[in-house]
Write an enzyme that holds these catalytic residues in place. Structure first.
Site, PDB file in Angstrom:
ATOM      1  N   CYS A  57       1.515   6.350  15.692  1.00 20.81           N
ATOM      2  CA  CYS A  57       0.362   6.118  14.825  1.00 20.81           C
ATOM      3  C   CYS A  57       0.105   4.616  14.777  1.00 20.81           C
ATOM      4  O   CYS A  57       0.568   3.886  15.654  1.00 20.81           O
ATOM      5  CB  CYS A  57       0.579   6.718  13.431  1.00 20.81           C
ATOM      6  N   ASP A  69       0.814  -1.219   0.000  1.00 23.10           N
ATOM      7  CA  ASP A  69       0.000   0.000   0.000  1.00 23.10           C
ATOM      8  C   ASP A  69       0.844   1.264   0.000  1.00 23.10           C
ATOM      9  O   ASP A  69       0.387   2.326   0.425  1.00 23.10           O
ATOM     10  CB  ASP A  69      -0.938   0.003   1.210  1.00 23.10           C
ATOM     11  N   ASN A  70       2.102   1.163  -0.464  1.00 23.18           N
ATOM     12  CA  ASN A  70       2.940   2.359  -0.468  1.00 23.18           C
ATOM     13  C   ASN A  70       3.899   2.331  -1.652  1.00 23.18           C
ATOM     14  O   ASN A  70       4.302   1.275  -2.133  1.00 23.18           O
ATOM     15  CB  ASN A  70       3.707   2.484   0.849  1.00 23.18           C
ATOM     16  N   CYS A  82      -4.855   6.177   2.553  1.00 24.83           N
ATOM     17  CA  CYS A  82      -6.152   5.523   2.805  1.00 24.83           C
ATOM     18  C   CYS A  82      -6.544   5.595   4.275  1.00 24.83           C
ATOM     19  O   CYS A  82      -7.720   5.490   4.613  1.00 24.83           O
ATOM     20  CB  CYS A  82      -6.138   4.079   2.314  1.00 24.83           C
TER      21      CYS A  82
END
Length: 355
Positions: free
Chosen positions: A318, A124-125, A182
């Site tokens: 995070c 996802d990157n 996202c």
């Protein structure tokens, strides 16, 4: 091989028993066991791919469950690859499943990918995608690409039969602030399922030779309009000349050092009542957060940085460690003399270390 199990495939004209035998002999590596990886893994395993490798170092979180349907509530906090291994073996015990409980890096990419015939990139990157591309060019391995953005998704096949590479359509890694995230912009749960299944289909086509492979074409799916379009692109021959990996595949300047502390060190910081700033979204924070942590979402950080005591060390947190690095760089611009640290691997790694 249980012939009856795959009878609905082997009766297909153009596929037959030969296609099934090719699947059984094939080794496919899947980078990522998240939204795209789950449908890829589930269907490749069900269809009889002989060996499947899974690379991921993340753990299951509750925010995964609306789209990563291989996992359930009882898996929260557990390693994705370990849970996936157990469930995929229960689905089809005949296939070999190999798990790599790590993220793909410049140190391990060549070694891991070497053993496989095809790579399906479900990361996802952008840094990981460029790393996958370059490793596959060096090793002459095709890779199936998929990406998501809101209600849309993309699919293509790169480095197939000397065809175009990922760099032929996306030459350079974009800046981090140029790319939607996202975690902040969201994704509709069904969209990864659609795109992941399209990736699995392309992998099957590459293996068996059926149909037309998406090489030199970028397929764009719009879920709201239920529409597809294809963009053609050509090979840029210089992109096949990669002989070694770059030293860094990162969003930021590779010369810039981002100070980090590990998830294990975070346990000690909690005992010492250190200043921990959680930069996740409100929904994520409300679902679970560390006691006494200061909550300032990343998109509100600049306006609310007065809540932070910069005379003390600041530990930014995070979910996975990506947004905390971005927060660190933002704060360092305004407070260059402060002691700022990003918690490596974020809450995912912390929860895994505590389990």
């Amino acid at each position: 091989m249980n012939q009856k199990r795959y009878i609905r495939q082997t009766t297909l004209k153009g596929f037959g028993s030969e296609g099934q035998k090719k699947l059984a002999k094939t080794k496919i590596l899947v980078i990522g066991a998240g939204g795209l990886g789950v449908p890829v893994l589930t269907y490749l395993n069900a269809m009889g791919v002989g060996k499947i490798g899974i690379v991921d170092s993340d753990v299951v979180s509750i925010t995964n469950l609306h789209r990563q349907v291989l996992y359930g509530e009882g898996d929260i906090g557990e390693s994705k690859v370990i849970v996936a291994l157990k469930k995929l073996k229960a689905q089809n015990a005949d296939n070999e499943i190999v798990v790599y409980n790590t993220f793909l890096t410049t140190e391990n990419a060549i070694e891991i990918i070497t053993d496989y015939d095809i790579v399906v990139d479900t990361s996802d990157n952008f840094p990981t995608r460029y790393l996958v591309n370059d490793a596959c060019v060096i090793l002459n391995k095709p890779f199936v690409y998929g990406a998501l953005h809101g209600y849309e998704g993309q699919v293509s096949v790169f480095n197939y039969n000397d065809g175009p590479t990922y760099r032929c359509i996306f030459p350079q890694i974009p800046k981090e602030n140029e790319v939607p995230n996202c975690n902040e912009h969201g994704v509709l749960g069904i969209i990864p399922g659609i795109i992941g299944n399209l990736q699995a289909l392309e992998a099957i086509k590459v293996v068996t030779g059926i149909g037309e492979v998406l090489t030199g074409k970028l397929l764009i799916f719009d879920g709201l309009q239920q529409s597809y379009q294809k963009i053609k692109f050509k090979l840029q021959p210089e992109n096949l000349e990669i002989k070694k990996l770059q030293d860094f595949y990162e969003w930021n300047d590779p010369c810039e050092i981002v100070p980090t502390v590990s998830a294990d060190e975070l346990k000690k910081l909690l005992i010492e009542n250190a200043q921990i700033v959680d930069v996740r979204l409100h929904e994520e924070f409300n679902n679970y957060h560390l006691p006494e942590s200061i909550h300032i979402p990343l998109n509100e950080l600049e306006a609310n940085s007065s809540k932070i005591n910069f005379s003390l060390p600041v530990y930014l947190l995070c979910q996975s460690g990506k947004r905390s690095e971005t927060a660190l760089r933002q704060l360092r611009e305004k407070h260059p003399e402060s002691s700022l640290f990003s918690i490596l691997g974020g809450l995912n790694q912390y929860l895994a270390a505590c389990s």
